[in-house]
Design an enzyme around this catalytic site. Sequence first.
Site, PDB file in Angstrom:
ATOM      1  N   HIS A   1       0.838  -1.203   0.000  1.00 27.71           N
ATOM      2  CA  HIS A   1       0.000   0.000   0.000  1.00 27.71           C
ATOM      3  C   HIS A   1       0.875   1.258   0.000  1.00 27.71           C
ATOM      4  O   HIS A   1       0.642   2.193  -0.742  1.00 27.71           O
ATOM      5  CB  HIS A   1      -0.923   0.013   1.228  1.00 27.71           C
ATOM      6  CG  HIS A   1      -1.993  -1.028   1.136  1.00 27.71           C
ATOM      7  ND1 HIS A   1      -3.298  -0.733   0.866  1.00 27.71           N
ATOM      8  CD2 HIS A   1      -1.947  -2.384   1.255  1.00 27.71           C
ATOM      9  CE1 HIS A   1      -4.024  -1.844   0.826  1.00 27.71           C
ATOM     10  NE2 HIS A   1      -3.216  -2.869   1.071  1.00 27.71           N
TER      11      HIS A   1
ATOM     12  N   ASP B   1      -6.569   5.679   1.364  1.00 28.50           N
ATOM     13  CA  ASP B   1      -6.531   4.261   1.006  1.00 28.50           C
ATOM     14  C   ASP B   1      -7.897   3.596   1.242  1.00 28.50           C
ATOM     15  O   ASP B   1      -8.574   3.880   2.250  1.00 28.50           O
ATOM     16  CB  ASP B   1      -5.453   3.571   1.864  1.00 28.50           C
ATOM     17  CG  ASP B   1      -4.818   2.406   1.134  1.00 28.50           C
ATOM     18  OD1 ASP B   1      -5.348   1.964   0.107  1.00 28.50           O
ATOM     19  OD2 ASP B   1      -3.761   1.925   1.621  1.00 28.50           O
TER      20      ASP B   1
HETATM   21  N1  UDP Z   1      -1.825 -12.669   3.281  1.00 23.44           N
HETATM   22  C1  UDP Z   1      -0.748 -13.357   3.772  1.00 23.44           C
HETATM   23  N2  UDP Z   1       0.461 -13.207   3.149  1.00 23.44           N
HETATM   24  C2  UDP Z   1       0.632 -12.379   2.104  1.00 23.44           C
HETATM   25  C3  UDP Z   1      -0.464 -11.640   1.636  1.00 23.44           C
HETATM   26  C4  UDP Z   1      -1.687 -11.813   2.249  1.00 23.44           C
HETATM   27  O1  UDP Z   1      -0.866 -14.109   4.723  1.00 23.44           O
HETATM   28  O2  UDP Z   1       1.758 -12.281   1.574  1.00 23.44           O
HETATM   29  C5  UDP Z   1      -3.149 -12.866   3.861  1.00 23.44           C
HETATM   30  C6  UDP Z   1      -3.544 -11.703   4.742  1.00 23.44           C
HETATM   31  O3  UDP Z   1      -3.249 -11.970   6.067  1.00 23.44           O
HETATM   32  C7  UDP Z   1      -5.042 -11.677   4.553  1.00 23.44           C
HETATM   33  C8  UDP Z   1      -5.298 -12.202   3.157  1.00 23.44           C
HETATM   34  O4  UDP Z   1      -4.106 -12.901   2.818  1.00 23.44           O
HETATM   35  O5  UDP Z   1      -5.676 -12.531   5.474  1.00 23.44           O
HETATM   36  C9  UDP Z   1      -5.655 -11.157   2.157  1.00 23.44           C
HETATM   37  O6  UDP Z   1      -4.576 -10.297   1.895  1.00 23.44           O
HETATM   38  P1  UDP Z   1      -4.541  -9.184   0.747  1.00 23.44           P
HETATM   39  O7  UDP Z   1      -3.282  -9.365  -0.008  1.00 23.44           O
HETATM   40  O8  UDP Z   1      -5.823  -9.181   0.001  1.00 23.44           O
HETATM   41  O9  UDP Z   1      -4.479  -7.885   1.672  1.00 23.44           O
HETATM   42  P2  UDP Z   1      -3.871  -6.438   1.392  1.00 23.44           P
HETATM   43  O10 UDP Z   1      -2.820  -6.513   0.322  1.00 23.44           O
HETATM   44  O11 UDP Z   1      -5.049  -5.562   1.001  1.00 23.44           O
HETATM   45  O12 UDP Z   1      -3.299  -5.978   2.712  1.00 23.44           O
END
Ligand code: UDP
Length: 458
Positions: free
Chosen positions: A23, A121
């Site tokens: 992000h 965001d």
């Molecule tokens: N997640 C994880 N490892 C990663 C990326 C995501 O364990 O490298 C898990 C995270 O804890 C969540 C889910 O996958 O439960 C969804 O993550 P997403 O990538 O959609 O989240 P963002 O990028 O928006 O923070």
Amino acid sequence: MSKSENAGQRPHVAVFPCAGMGHLLPYLRLAAMLHSRGCAVSVISAHPTISDAESRSLSSFFSLYPQIRSLEIQLLPLKRNPRFTNDDPFFIQRESIGNSIHLLRPLLASLSPPLSAIFVDFPVLTEFSPIAADFSLPTYTLIVTSARFFSLMAHLPRLLEQEDDISKKSEVCVPHLDPIQVSSIPPQMLDRRHFFVETITSNVASLSYLKGVLINTFTWLEPEAVEALKRNGVDHILPIGPLEAIKAEESDMDLPWLEEQAPKSVLFISFGSRGAHTKEQLREFAAALEKSGWRFLWVLKSGKVDREDKEETEDILGSSFLERTKNRGVVIKGWADQERILAHSAIGGFVSHCGWNSVVEAAKLGVPVLAWPPHGDQRVNAEVVEKVELGLWVRGWGWAGERLIGRDEIAEKLIELRNDERLRERVKEVREKAREERESGGISETLIRDLIHSLKIK
Ligand code: UDP
Ligand code: UDP
């Protein structure tokens, strides 16, 4: 300062990213782009950050862009919501930021000149909405996932209303978009009682108060998904990608080994800003890498949060692997500037977890991808990689931990990636399209310039 004194000044904008490098980096890139296109820019960050990578990126950013102003909020201790059962530190940080968001009020009130717009965001849009209203502040967001995954998020509330149990189906239909495989959707998203769904639902509803929804994709890459968003109620979608790289410090690219390698001879491996696979799976991958014959540059991570990730490379991959491959490859434990590495002429392939920033970087720089998406939005992003023919993807490798993928299976794909001439030609075309959209007169560039032009100086 009175309005008349402000006349003729540049618009002042702020960006406010949520937790995690996936992000922070795109929001910093947007900040730098707005700055180089004539805006006065402030970056709002929440402290303490979860990872060292975030705090290092912020301080390096402000030293490279001294005209961009840093504004900080100090997060308040979080009263945990008993319904919130996730222990992922980045998700807990999102809760903290949401919980501390009122701290923005005195900060925004003190700004001179006042803001013409803010880019907030997606995960905290709902919490920000009363502030936007009280300050009459034109608010935008920058979406950091694919238009395909975002179309699914935007349609999720209706989908969950219409369907009893999506997990029993093989695919779901988002209107105006080709079907999305249910096996590509993160399982938490299919459980209507999950806080993940609650967060998405309320933030999707909050899209309606925004002046515009920027997204780091480009129209040529995802034409149907951009169109589907427009037709499904997100008609203020603005595909402004690929985002430009931020300036880099010279020390970020101190890799003499890479300089010595032949063009397109090195495979770059990165599974994102945090650890994604078990040690057993990483060792299987290392054996495959050795078997494939590729030269390689591997940026390795083993924990969720870098501050707590103390494991040495030898302990993860084994010292004999490192010894045997010492003339063929380099393993960097920790952080390396991926965008600069992908831009290097020696890089000929990219094994990626398909975080969306990584996919867009591969597209922009024309690097063929072997998609290995283990979490979250990454499988839907890999559907885009496959569809646009930016790379290869073995769907059957599943989510992280579903099964151990064996060395032979992986080596076969690594070799296929190296020998696929058609893919090499195709990625040049993808790179060219990305460049055209970013150029003066291209769709992405026109959208961002029009947006800046429309900002009224308060
Ligand atoms: N997640 C994880 N490892 C990663 C990326 C995501 O364990 O490298 C898990 C995270 O804890 C969540 C889910 O996958 O439960 C969804 O993550 P997403 O990538 O959609 O989240 P963002 O990028 O928006 O923070
Ligand atoms: N990145 C990097 N060095 C690393 C790991 C990641 O520069 O060692 C950058 C990568 O180029 C991308 C961002 O961090 O811009 C990660 O975002 P992405 O959406 O690809 O994946 P996430 O880590 O959020 O799952």
